[in-house]
Design a protein around this motif. Structure first.
Motif, PDB file in Angstrom:
ATOM      1  N   THR A  69      -0.794  67.220 -28.815  1.00  0.00           N
ATOM      2  CA  THR A  69      -1.406  68.542 -28.763  1.00  0.00           C
ATOM      3  C   THR A  69      -0.973  69.388 -29.961  1.00  0.00           C
ATOM      4  O   THR A  69      -1.792  70.057 -30.603  1.00  0.00           O
ATOM      5  CB  THR A  69      -1.028  69.249 -27.454  1.00  0.00           C
ATOM      6  OG1 THR A  69      -1.406  68.424 -26.342  1.00  0.00           O
ATOM      7  CG2 THR A  69      -1.711  70.591 -27.334  1.00  0.00           C
ATOM      8  N   ALA A 268      -3.566  69.973 -19.261  1.00  0.00           N
ATOM      9  CA  ALA A 268      -4.315  70.774 -20.228  1.00  0.00           C
ATOM     10  C   ALA A 268      -5.674  71.129 -19.635  1.00  0.00           C
ATOM     11  O   ALA A 268      -6.230  70.356 -18.852  1.00  0.00           O
ATOM     12  CB  ALA A 268      -4.491  70.009 -21.538  1.00  0.00           C
ATOM     13  N   GLN A 302      -7.324  70.734 -29.122  1.00  0.00           N
ATOM     14  CA  GLN A 302      -5.998  70.499 -28.558  1.00  0.00           C
ATOM     15  C   GLN A 302      -6.051  69.896 -27.158  1.00  0.00           C
ATOM     16  O   GLN A 302      -5.241  69.025 -26.826  1.00  0.00           O
ATOM     17  CB  GLN A 302      -5.195  71.801 -28.568  1.00  0.00           C
ATOM     18  CG  GLN A 302      -4.747  72.181 -29.971  1.00  0.00           C
ATOM     19  CD  GLN A 302      -4.031  73.510 -30.014  1.00  0.00           C
ATOM     20  OE1 GLN A 302      -4.662  74.562 -30.029  1.00  0.00           O
ATOM     21  NE2 GLN A 302      -2.715  73.470 -30.032  1.00  0.00           N
ATOM     22  N   ALA A 306      -4.757  66.200 -25.935  1.00  0.00           N
ATOM     23  CA  ALA A 306      -3.933  65.987 -24.748  1.00  0.00           C
ATOM     24  C   ALA A 306      -4.530  64.914 -23.851  1.00  0.00           C
ATOM     25  O   ALA A 306      -3.812  64.065 -23.302  1.00  0.00           O
ATOM     26  CB  ALA A 306      -3.782  67.299 -23.986  1.00  0.00           C
TER      27      ALA A 306
END
Length: 445
Positions: A69, A268, A302, A306
């Motif tokens: 991430t 996430a 991001q 993840a």
């Protein structure tokens, strides 16, 4: 003024989601998470079996996911146009893993995924009705935000989780008993020509763990195929936590659409909707698609990083072997403990999920069976567990989770702490605020 007081001054109720404010724990502020644990503002350490309603299959702050991430954040911000190479890689991986996924779209939450699943089912069929099951939760949107944890006098009628939902929206949702094959056949006999979709959690984990019968799942598939209705598996919880291919890869029933979330990225904020190509091609992401689909944060670099890191670790390391073994240990040893204490319970679950119902009888098959659960004792024991540094969410019927970061020593401590918590609950009786508890708790996953 405490942190919790400051929160309540500027955040309604002091929390940003409906079930984060727990009766008896209104001053709890979390300051750190790591592995199988979290710490509060007073420095108290808790072994965490709640795990944010389950996404942290690898444990909190998994180093590989965190590194992926962080790396993504240094190389790519949200472009908001076209597609990134990582989005392509994630979509390819998801379609490889989950049997029903021919094409897939990313969302930011599971609720968005189920919303779009029902929208496209109606777009594809031109029909009005949706069938859901008592005890299943599919998110906050109006058409399915009903009949999750219901009081006995609300069974058999619409039981919305919120005010502000239009009656005509609720009228388009039919609610059946889980595992009731006769009811499924009857609803299709009565309304099959107007049923756009059937949606269910293949294991209704929002009320603990109701395990489906093979006949029930087969009947759903057969009736949806015969009527031309869309079968939707909501695998936001069961997907990836129970298997890389979701529960559908275990039960052998392939739905038309599947929704995913939670363990897809170890916490996430990402969800996914996928399924038959002809259905997925109805979305407006394909030029001319009639079912509108959008989201500024869909496929954020991001969260995609993840997800890719999580799926890589689930594929390469014995995560399911480890968590399933500890889950079986927890269920077996807790059941033995309650027998030794002569406390009527049903300890059940699946894989890394466990739950103890305070009731007699065999494992429950439908929500009706769970009305026998002693909710006050269920919550009371969990409250007392916190005095021993163990956190299982103290709300009625909520399941508990084991992560890759939990150890055998954690299970040893869980069983020891449970014995102490049960003995205290039996000795002290029910706390005053739980004295009239029957079915209580909410719908959040």
């Amino acid at each position: 003024m405490t942190l919790a007081d400051r929160a309540r001054r500027v955040i309604p109720g002091g929390v940003n989601s409906g079930q984060r404010s727990i009766p008896g724990f209104t001053d709890l502020v979390i300051t750190r998470t790591s592995g199988a644990r979290f710490w509060d503002q007073h420095g108290r350490e808790f072994t965490d079996y709640h795990a944010a309603f389950g996404p942290a299959l690898l444990g909190h702050n998994d180093p590989d996911v965190a590194a992926a991430t962080a790396a993504a954040g240094t190389s790519l911000a949200l472009p908001g146009v076209a597609v990134t190479d990582a989005e392509v890689a994630l979509a390819e991986r998801l379609t490889e893993l989950v049997p029903s996924l021919e094409k897939v779209l990313l969302t930011s939450t599971g609720s968005e995924a189920t919303f779009h699943a029902l929208r496209v089912a109606r777009a594809a069929t031109g029909r009005r009705l949706v069938v859901k099951f008592q005890g299943c939760y599919h998110g906050w949107h109006d058409s399915v935000s009903l009949n999750v944890i219901s009081a006995p006098d609300r069974l058999g009628a619409h039981d919305p989780t919120s005010t502000g939902i239009l009656p005509e929206v609720l009228d388009a949702t039919l609610v059946l008993r889980f595992n009731d094959t006769a009811a499924v056949r009857q609803v299709f006999a009565d309304h099959g020509d107007d049923i756009a979709a059937v949606i269910l959690e293949p294991i209704p984990h929002n009320v603990g763990a109701l395990l489906p019968t093979d006949d029930f799942l087969r009947t759903l598939r057969e009736e949806c195929t015969r009527a031309g209705s869309v079968l939707v598996f909501d695998e936001v919880i069961t997907g990836f936590r129970h298997a890389l291919g979701g529960y559908q890869s275990i039960c052998g029933i392939t739905p038309d659409l599947t929704t995913l979330g939670k363990a897809i990225a170890n916490g996430a904020p990402v969800g996914a909707l996928g399924g038959r190509a002809d259905l997925m091609d109805l979305f407006s992401t394909r030029p001319g698609g009639p079912a509108f689909f959008a989201g500024t944060y869909n496929g954020h670099p991001q969260v995609v990083a993840a997800a890719l890191a999580t799926l890589r670790k689930l594929s390469d390391e014995p995560v399911h072997e480890h968590t399933f073994r500890l889950g079986e240990r927890a269920r077996t040893e807790l059941a033995a403990l309650y027998r030794s204490l002569d406390v009527p319970t049903v300890v059940t679950g699946y894989g890394s999920v466990f739950v103890t119902y305070f009731m007699d009888g065999p494992a429950p098959r439908s929500y009706d069976d769970l009305l026998a659960n002693d909710a006050a004792r269920f919550i009371g024991v969990r409250r007392n567990l916190t005095e021993h540094g163990i956190f299982e969410l103290p709300l009625n019927l909520k399941r508990s989770h084991i992560s890759y970061a939990h150890t055998d020593a954690d299970i040893d401590r869980l069983v020891e702490a449970t014995e102490a918590a049960v003995r205290k609950t039996l000795a002290d009786g029910v706390p005053a605020d739980l004295a009239h508890t029957s079915t209580m708790g909410g719908a959040q996953r």
